[in-house]
Design a protein around this motif. Sequence first.
Motif, PDB file in Angstrom:
ATOM      1  N   LEU A   5       0.864  -1.189   0.000  1.00 39.27           N
ATOM      2  CA  LEU A   5       0.000   0.000   0.000  1.00 39.27           C
ATOM      3  C   LEU A   5       0.893   1.229   0.000  1.00 39.27           C
ATOM      4  O   LEU A   5       1.831   1.308   0.793  1.00 39.27           O
ATOM      5  CB  LEU A   5      -0.886   0.028   1.251  1.00 39.27           C
ATOM      6  N   SER A   6       0.596   2.170  -0.863  1.00 34.84           N
ATOM      7  CA  SER A   6       1.384   3.408  -0.895  1.00 34.84           C
ATOM      8  C   SER A   6       1.139   4.205   0.373  1.00 34.84           C
ATOM      9  O   SER A   6       0.025   4.233   0.900  1.00 34.84           O
ATOM     10  CB  SER A   6       0.975   4.259  -2.094  1.00 34.84           C
ATOM     11  N   ALA A  22       0.449  -4.278   5.799  1.00 35.41           N
ATOM     12  CA  ALA A  22      -0.902  -4.450   5.260  1.00 35.41           C
ATOM     13  C   ALA A  22      -1.387  -5.870   5.537  1.00 35.41           C
ATOM     14  O   ALA A  22      -0.649  -6.831   5.340  1.00 35.41           O
ATOM     15  CB  ALA A  22      -0.908  -4.186   3.761  1.00 35.41           C
ATOM     16  N   SER A  26      -6.555  -6.011   3.242  1.00 33.38           N
ATOM     17  CA  SER A  26      -6.149  -4.671   2.814  1.00 33.38           C
ATOM     18  C   SER A  26      -5.312  -4.731   1.548  1.00 33.38           C
ATOM     19  O   SER A  26      -5.493  -3.916   0.632  1.00 33.38           O
ATOM     20  CB  SER A  26      -5.360  -3.977   3.923  1.00 33.38           C
ATOM     21  N   ALA A  27      -4.404  -5.691   1.479  1.00 32.67           N
ATOM     22  CA  ALA A  27      -3.574  -5.844   0.285  1.00 32.67           C
ATOM     23  C   ALA A  27      -4.444  -6.182  -0.933  1.00 32.67           C
ATOM     24  O   ALA A  27      -4.274  -5.605  -2.008  1.00 32.67           O
ATOM     25  CB  ALA A  27      -2.522  -6.921   0.507  1.00 32.67           C
ATOM     26  N   ARG A  30      -6.452  -3.147  -1.789  1.00 33.83           N
ATOM     27  CA  ARG A  30      -5.643  -1.943  -1.989  1.00 33.83           C
ATOM     28  C   ARG A  30      -6.174  -0.779  -1.154  1.00 33.83           C
ATOM     29  O   ARG A  30      -6.292   0.353  -1.634  1.00 33.83           O
ATOM     30  CB  ARG A  30      -5.576  -1.531  -3.463  1.00 33.83           C
ATOM     31  N   ALA A  31      -6.509  -1.063   0.106  1.00 38.87           N
ATOM     32  CA  ALA A  31      -7.054  -0.047   1.005  1.00 38.87           C
ATOM     33  C   ALA A  31      -6.628  -0.390   2.432  1.00 38.87           C
ATOM     34  O   ALA A  31      -6.675  -1.552   2.837  1.00 38.87           O
ATOM     35  CB  ALA A  31      -8.566   0.005   0.909  1.00 38.87           C
ATOM     36  N   TYR A  32      -6.250   0.626   3.175  1.00 41.75           N
ATOM     37  CA  TYR A  32      -5.828   0.426   4.563  1.00 41.75           C
ATOM     38  C   TYR A  32      -6.990  -0.048   5.440  1.00 41.75           C
ATOM     39  O   TYR A  32      -8.119   0.413   5.285  1.00 41.75           O
ATOM     40  CB  TYR A  32      -5.289   1.740   5.136  1.00 41.75           C
ATOM     41  N   LYS A  74       6.692  -2.180   4.443  1.00 44.90           N
ATOM     42  CA  LYS A  74       5.915  -1.804   3.262  1.00 44.90           C
ATOM     43  C   LYS A  74       5.800  -2.941   2.246  1.00 44.90           C
ATOM     44  O   LYS A  74       4.868  -2.965   1.461  1.00 44.90           O
ATOM     45  CB  LYS A  74       6.548  -0.582   2.582  1.00 44.90           C
TER      46      LYS A  74
END
Length: 172
Positions: A5-6, A22, A26-27, A30-32, A74
């Motif tokens: 996740l950025s 993540a 979440s991975a 693509r959302a925390y 990360k």
Amino acid sequence: MTDVLSDLLQHSLRIVLCGTAAGTTSAAERAYYAHRQNKFWKILHETGLTPELLRPNQYRNLLQYRIGLTDLVKAGVGMDRATLPKLTAVDRARLSNAIATFRPRFLAFTSKTAGEKFFDSKRDYGEQLEPIGDTRVWILPSTSGAANGSWRPEIWHRFADEVRAANARESH
């Protein structure tokens, strides 16, 4: 390996919330903090850190409330108790450098595991004695459904009160 996740970081943040890595949901999304049993979005709203209840896919909206997001590791995916890549000096330096660059008023680890891995020692919840520059550092209870046994929302409320008090001092 690229970041799962950025980071959601910019200048003028009040708070940066930092998880361990993540989670698998979440991975995938693509959302925390995307797992439906995670209390992260609910506690942000309940404590008044966000005026509205956001959904995981709205995580970029946190910037309008001067809240940023990152993770210690990360490139890894998984729950705290799962086998994550070992936290390295590079991971610690990356986070320290990001905090030194963006200079939020607060850095809060969103689990005891994340805080203890960063400091490389056992820690209690609450404000830590070692700031990063001018940034005050907190360790908060995990919002993960897997950590329900150690859930203590009053610590999140105490943190939110400190954020508000610091903002009040700043505006006078």
